[in-house]
Design an enzyme around this catalytic site. Structure first.
Site, PDB file in Angstrom:
ATOM      1  N   ASN A  25       0.978  -1.262   0.055  1.00  0.00           N
ATOM      2  CA  ASN A  25       0.099  -0.056  -0.050  1.00  0.00           C
ATOM      3  C   ASN A  25       0.897   1.217  -0.133  1.00  0.00           C
ATOM      4  O   ASN A  25       1.551   1.665   0.975  1.00  0.00           O
ATOM      5  CB  ASN A  25      -0.982  -0.198   1.297  1.00  0.00           C
ATOM      6  CG  ASN A  25      -1.636   1.399   1.427  1.00  0.00           C
ATOM      7  OD1 ASN A  25      -1.542   1.881   0.377  1.00  0.00           O
ATOM      8  ND2 ASN A  25      -2.277   1.250   2.708  1.00  0.00           N
ATOM      9  N   TRP A  26       0.894   1.971  -1.053  1.00  0.00           N
ATOM     10  CA  TRP A  26       1.897   2.966  -1.187  1.00  0.00           C
ATOM     11  C   TRP A  26       1.253   4.408  -0.522  1.00  0.00           C
ATOM     12  O   TRP A  26       1.950   5.223  -0.442  1.00  0.00           O
ATOM     13  CB  TRP A  26       2.263   3.238  -2.793  1.00  0.00           C
ATOM     14  CG  TRP A  26       3.192   2.368  -3.288  1.00  0.00           C
ATOM     15  CD1 TRP A  26       3.901   1.295  -2.768  1.00  0.00           C
ATOM     16  CD2 TRP A  26       4.091   2.465  -4.592  1.00  0.00           C
ATOM     17  NE1 TRP A  26       4.513   0.767  -3.611  1.00  0.00           N
ATOM     18  CE2 TRP A  26       4.794   1.271  -4.818  1.00  0.00           C
ATOM     19  CE3 TRP A  26       3.748   3.617  -5.684  1.00  0.00           C
ATOM     20  CZ2 TRP A  26       5.454   1.295  -5.800  1.00  0.00           C
ATOM     21  CZ3 TRP A  26       4.780   3.487  -6.645  1.00  0.00           C
ATOM     22  CH2 TRP A  26       5.415   2.338  -6.825  1.00  0.00           C
ATOM     23  N   LYS A  27      -0.108   4.185  -0.164  1.00  0.00           N
ATOM     24  CA  LYS A  27      -0.724   5.416   0.371  1.00  0.00           C
ATOM     25  C   LYS A  27      -0.631   6.826  -0.737  1.00  0.00           C
ATOM     26  O   LYS A  27      -0.362   6.290  -1.766  1.00  0.00           O
ATOM     27  CB  LYS A  27      -0.317   5.532   1.830  1.00  0.00           C
ATOM     28  CG  LYS A  27      -0.217   4.346   2.637  1.00  0.00           C
ATOM     29  CD  LYS A  27       0.095   4.602   4.106  1.00  0.00           C
ATOM     30  CE  LYS A  27       0.107   3.453   4.853  1.00  0.00           C
ATOM     31  NZ  LYS A  27      -0.012   3.592   6.097  1.00  0.00           N
ATOM     32  N   HIS A  67      -9.397   0.872   5.023  1.00  0.00           N
ATOM     33  CA  HIS A  67      -8.116   1.350   5.759  1.00  0.00           C
ATOM     34  C   HIS A  67      -8.341   2.168   6.952  1.00  0.00           C
ATOM     35  O   HIS A  67      -9.164   3.116   6.856  1.00  0.00           O
ATOM     36  CB  HIS A  67      -6.953   1.908   4.764  1.00  0.00           C
ATOM     37  CG  HIS A  67      -5.742   1.684   5.384  1.00  0.00           C
ATOM     38  ND1 HIS A  67      -5.289   2.558   6.469  1.00  0.00           N
ATOM     39  CD2 HIS A  67      -4.821   0.884   5.220  1.00  0.00           C
ATOM     40  CE1 HIS A  67      -4.217   2.480   6.851  1.00  0.00           C
ATOM     41  NE2 HIS A  67      -3.664   1.390   6.007  1.00  0.00           N
ATOM     42  N   GLU A 113      -7.081   4.323   8.135  1.00  0.00           N
ATOM     43  CA  GLU A 113      -6.670   5.549   7.862  1.00  0.00           C
ATOM     44  C   GLU A 113      -8.043   6.428   7.340  1.00  0.00           C
ATOM     45  O   GLU A 113      -8.025   7.734   7.248  1.00  0.00           O
ATOM     46  CB  GLU A 113      -5.446   6.106   6.784  1.00  0.00           C
ATOM     47  CG  GLU A 113      -3.989   5.769   7.602  1.00  0.00           C
ATOM     48  CD  GLU A 113      -2.798   5.385   6.992  1.00  0.00           C
ATOM     49  OE1 GLU A 113      -2.903   5.322   5.695  1.00  0.00           O
ATOM     50  OE2 GLU A 113      -1.939   5.164   7.775  1.00  0.00           O
ATOM     51  N   GLU A 120      -5.212  -5.233  10.690  1.00  0.00           N
ATOM     52  CA  GLU A 120      -4.083  -4.171  10.768  1.00  0.00           C
ATOM     53  C   GLU A 120      -4.481  -3.691  12.222  1.00  0.00           C
ATOM     54  O   GLU A 120      -5.251  -2.544  12.115  1.00  0.00           O
ATOM     55  CB  GLU A 120      -4.404  -3.118   9.630  1.00  0.00           C
ATOM     56  CG  GLU A 120      -3.939  -3.816   8.254  1.00  0.00           C
ATOM     57  CD  GLU A 120      -3.473  -2.834   7.409  1.00  0.00           C
ATOM     58  OE1 GLU A 120      -2.401  -3.009   6.955  1.00  0.00           O
ATOM     59  OE2 GLU A 120      -4.083  -1.719   7.241  1.00  0.00           O
ATOM     60  N   GLY A 151       2.630   1.844  10.898  1.00  0.00           N
ATOM     61  CA  GLY A 151       3.376   3.121  10.853  1.00  0.00           C
ATOM     62  C   GLY A 151       4.385   3.356  12.122  1.00  0.00           C
ATOM     63  O   GLY A 151       4.857   4.257  12.147  1.00  0.00           O
ATOM     64  N   SER A 164       3.632  -2.592  10.450  1.00  0.00           N
ATOM     65  CA  SER A 164       5.010  -2.532  10.697  1.00  0.00           C
ATOM     66  C   SER A 164       5.626  -3.908  10.162  1.00  0.00           C
ATOM     67  O   SER A 164       6.590  -4.342  10.867  1.00  0.00           O
ATOM     68  CB  SER A 164       5.168  -2.160  12.138  1.00  0.00           C
ATOM     69  OG  SER A 164       4.875  -1.069  12.545  1.00  0.00           O
ATOM     70  N   GLY A 218       2.816  -1.191   4.336  1.00  0.00           N
ATOM     71  CA  GLY A 218       2.764   0.144   4.097  1.00  0.00           C
ATOM     72  C   GLY A 218       4.229   0.864   3.554  1.00  0.00           C
ATOM     73  O   GLY A 218       4.678   0.474   2.514  1.00  0.00           O
ATOM     74  N   GLY A 219       4.942   1.337   4.496  1.00  0.00           N
ATOM     75  CA  GLY A 219       6.145   1.924   4.289  1.00  0.00           C
ATOM     76  C   GLY A 219       7.294   0.954   3.579  1.00  0.00           C
ATOM     77  O   GLY A 219       7.956   1.291   2.760  1.00  0.00           O
TER      78      GLY A 219
END
Ligand code: PEP
Length: 250
Positions: A9-11, A93, A95, A163, A169, A209, A230-231
């Protein structure tokens, strides 16, 4: 029975030159033993799908509207994502639930729209730290599952991503028992609702994470069929070892 899935997920990250990361990823995994999905920002979906055409990296969106068309400025329909080359979409998600007030009812309607357009829905569930501390995790997951997952779901078009919000994150990883408890709980409820065949075939990802140095411990947990990352999905050099770790687990 379930093919493992490494999803990125590049957000809100990525410009045209980020497409090179997809090329590197595909080069590092010419014949992967697992499915690979990358969900870039909507601006890159079409180009990403062209870059990955014929390669084992599928492209997805990060959200879609509940409707097919209409007066919804700034929104994208599932049909548009599909038309751009996406085969999947992340929905619910945390977010989006937090920043955009998305409810589980809205997530269910979006997932139904995704299914109607022929997209696989990756539906995210997860508790906050306060909910975990109050021992409410399984109640929260149960409620999110009942309301967010539509009846149109099958083993092919539904992926669940567990999640925990406090792990996204933050560098904080739940221990194996905590991940296992929730994944087993989700599996049992999927089987009860959709029957043992479909319920057993639906993939359940862990997200929050996941990094190259902890991926193998996550993937050893039963009922973990992969990860939503994610990251560490932004750069091929980070995502690639995670994909390798997943390929190496049973
Ligand atoms: C996510 O936001 O879906 C996620 C898992 O992020 P990260 O891997 O950066 O914790």
């Amino acid at each position: 029975m379930r093919r493992k899935l490494a999803a990125g997920n590049w957000k809100m990250n990525g410009l045209t030159d980020s497409l090179d990361e997809l090329r590197s990823l595909a080069r590092a995994h010419p014949d992967p033993a697992v499915d690979i999905l990358v969900c870039p920002p909507a601006t890159l979906i079409s180009q990403a799908a062209q870059v990955c055409a014929g390669l084992p990296v599928a492209i997805g969106g990060q959200d879609c509207h509940t409707e097919r068309t209409g007066a919804h400025t700034g929104d994208l329909s599932a049909e548009m994502l599909k038309d751009s080359g996406a085969c999947a979409v992340i929905l619910g998600h945390s977010e989006r639930r937090e920043d955009h007030g998305e409810t589980s009812d809205m997530v269910r309607a979006k997932a139904r729209a995704a299914h109607a357009a022929g997209l696989m829905a990756v539906i995210c569930l997860g508790e906050s730290l306060a909910q975990r501390d109050a021992a409410n995790t399984l109640d929260i997951i149960a409620a999110q599952m009942s309301l967010s997952i539509p009846d149109t779901s099958t083993a092919e078009n539904l992926v669940i991503a567990y999640e925990p919000i406090w792990a996204i994150g933050t560098g904080k990883l739940p221990d194996a028992a905590q991940i296992g408890e929730v994944h087993d709980f989700i599996r049992t409820r999927l089987e009860r609702r959709f029957g043992p065949g479909a319920g057993r075939g639906m993939r359940i990802l862990y997200g929050g994470s996941v990094k190259p140095n902890n991926a193998d411990q996550v993937f050893r947990v039963p009922n973990v069929d992969g990860a939503l990352v994610g990251g560490a999905s932004l750069r091929a050099e980070d995502f690639s070892p995670i994909i390798k770790a997943l390929s190496q687990t049973g």
